[in-house]
Design a protein around this motif. Sequence first.
Motif, PDB file in Angstrom:
ATOM      1  N   SER A   1       0.642  -1.343   0.107  1.00 17.87           N
ATOM      2  CA  SER A   1       0.025   0.031  -0.235  1.00 17.87           C
ATOM      3  C   SER A   1       0.884   1.234   0.045  1.00 17.87           C
TER       4      SER A   1
ATOM      5  N   ASP B   1      -1.363 -10.117  -1.228  1.00 17.10           N
ATOM      6  CA  ASP B   1      -1.252  -9.134  -2.223  1.00 17.10           C
ATOM      7  C   ASP B   1      -0.689  -9.310  -3.360  1.00 17.10           C
TER       8      ASP B   1
ATOM      9  N   SER C   1       1.744   1.780  -3.449  1.00 18.26           N
ATOM     10  CA  SER C   1       0.624   2.175  -4.159  1.00 18.26           C
ATOM     11  C   SER C   1       0.166   3.659  -4.023  1.00 18.26           C
TER      12      SER C   1
ATOM     13  N   TYR D   1      -4.545  -6.278   0.391  1.00 20.10           N
ATOM     14  CA  TYR D   1      -4.103  -4.775   0.149  1.00 20.10           C
ATOM     15  C   TYR D   1      -4.789  -3.811   0.910  1.00 20.10           C
TER      16      TYR D   1
END
Length: 419
Positions: free
Chosen positions: A103, A390, A106, A228
Motif C-alpha cells: 500500500s 497482495d 501504491s 491490499y
Amino acid sequence: MTSTRAEDPVDVLAPPPPALLPPWHTPEREQLQEQARRFAMEEVLPVADELDPQKGEIPASLLTRLAELGWFGITVPAENGGLGLGVFEYCMVSEELARAWMSTASILARSQGLGTAVADADRRHELLSRSARGEWIGAIALSEPDAGSDLASVSTRAVLDGDEWVVTGRKRWCGNAKAADFIQVLVRERDPEPGESRSNGLVNLLLEKKRGEFPEGLTGYPIDKVGYHGFLTWDLTFDGVRIPRENVIDEADAAKEEGAAAERAGFAEAQKFLNTARVHTAARAVGLARAALEDSILYLQEREQFGHPIGDFQALRFAVAGMAAQIEQSRAFYRQVAHLIDLGVRCEKEASMVKLEATEMSVRVTNQAMQLHGGNGYTTERQVERHWRDARLTTIFEGTSEIQKRIISDRLLPRSPLS
C-alpha cells in the motif's frame, strides 16, 4: 506477527561487480535505492506488521515521512518542487516500499503529478507543487460494475449545465477515494457516432474535495477485500455531482501548452496512465516476491527438522534458487521498460508484457514461499501470507493477465477484418 528483523535483512540484492552493472545504473540511483530500502525496513515494515492484520489505513505520520523524502514528487519537474526524476526511479523506490507493505508503494501513484493536467497553466503549476509536497493525493475512478477491463464501455454520464458538469453514475474499485484531495473520474460526455470507436466521447474530470469527506451527491461504501490493506477501496455512486466546467483533465491540451502537438481523448489519457501503472505494478510485484524470498531464506535457517535446518535439504534449496532467478528476471525486465518510457519510446506491448510476467511470477513465488513455511505459512503469525494475498491482486488490477495477453497478441498478430 513474526517479523523479518530490519537489523538482520537478507540481502538478495547485493550489487554486481562494476563490470556487470547495467547501462542504466548510476551512483545516484544506487543511493536512492539504498535510502528507500532502509526506510522500508525500518519505518514501513513495523507499521505494516501492526496495521495490516487490522485492515488499518496508512497513518498520517507515514504519509508525512513519504512527503519529507520527496517521493510523492519523484516524477514531478524540479521547477515545481519535485525530484525531477523518471519512471525508472519511481518504480525502483516502489519495489522497495512494496517489499514492506504494498500500500505504501501504491499511495505514491496517487500523486506524481496526477490530477494536474488542467488547462490553466498557473493552476497546473500550483497543483504540481502541491503534488510534490504530498498535499495533492488523489484517487482514480475508471472502472464501473460493468466496465472494468473494457473501459470503452464506461457509462457514467457528464452533462454540461451552465458552467458545471453534472455527473451521474457508478464507479467501482476506487482506492483511497474518501481520503483523497481529488478524484479523477472517467466519464462519457457523448455517445459515439455511428462507425466511431466506443472510446470516443470519454473525458476525464477533476473532482476536488476535502480529505476524509465526500462532496454533495457522492456516496459510497468500502469494499471488503481479502488483502491490499492500508487504504480503503470504494464503490461510489454519483448522483448529480457538480464539477466546474474547466476541471477537465487533458494531458494533450497540457502538452500543447508546452509546444507539443496532440489531441484530447479521455480514453487515450487513461491508456497512457495505465502504461506507466502497469510497469509500476510490475515493480510492486517484484517487491512482494522479494519479501517472500527473503522471509523464506530466514525461515529455512530458523526451522529445524531431523536434526538439521531445513535449509540444508536440497529440494528446498533448489526452490529458493528458482524463486531468486525469477525475481531477478522480472526486475531486469521492468527496469528496461521503465527506461524506455523515460526515453519517450512507445511501449504499450512491453508494458503489458512486464506486467503479465512480473505479476504471475509474484503469485508463483509467494505461493512457493508459503509452501516452504509449511503450516506456519498458513497462519497470520508470519508475513508470508500477506505477501501472497497482495501478490494475488497484482494479476487483476491495472488490467488482468488475460487483458495483457490480448494487448500483446493484438500487437503481434493483427486480427482479420471479419473477427
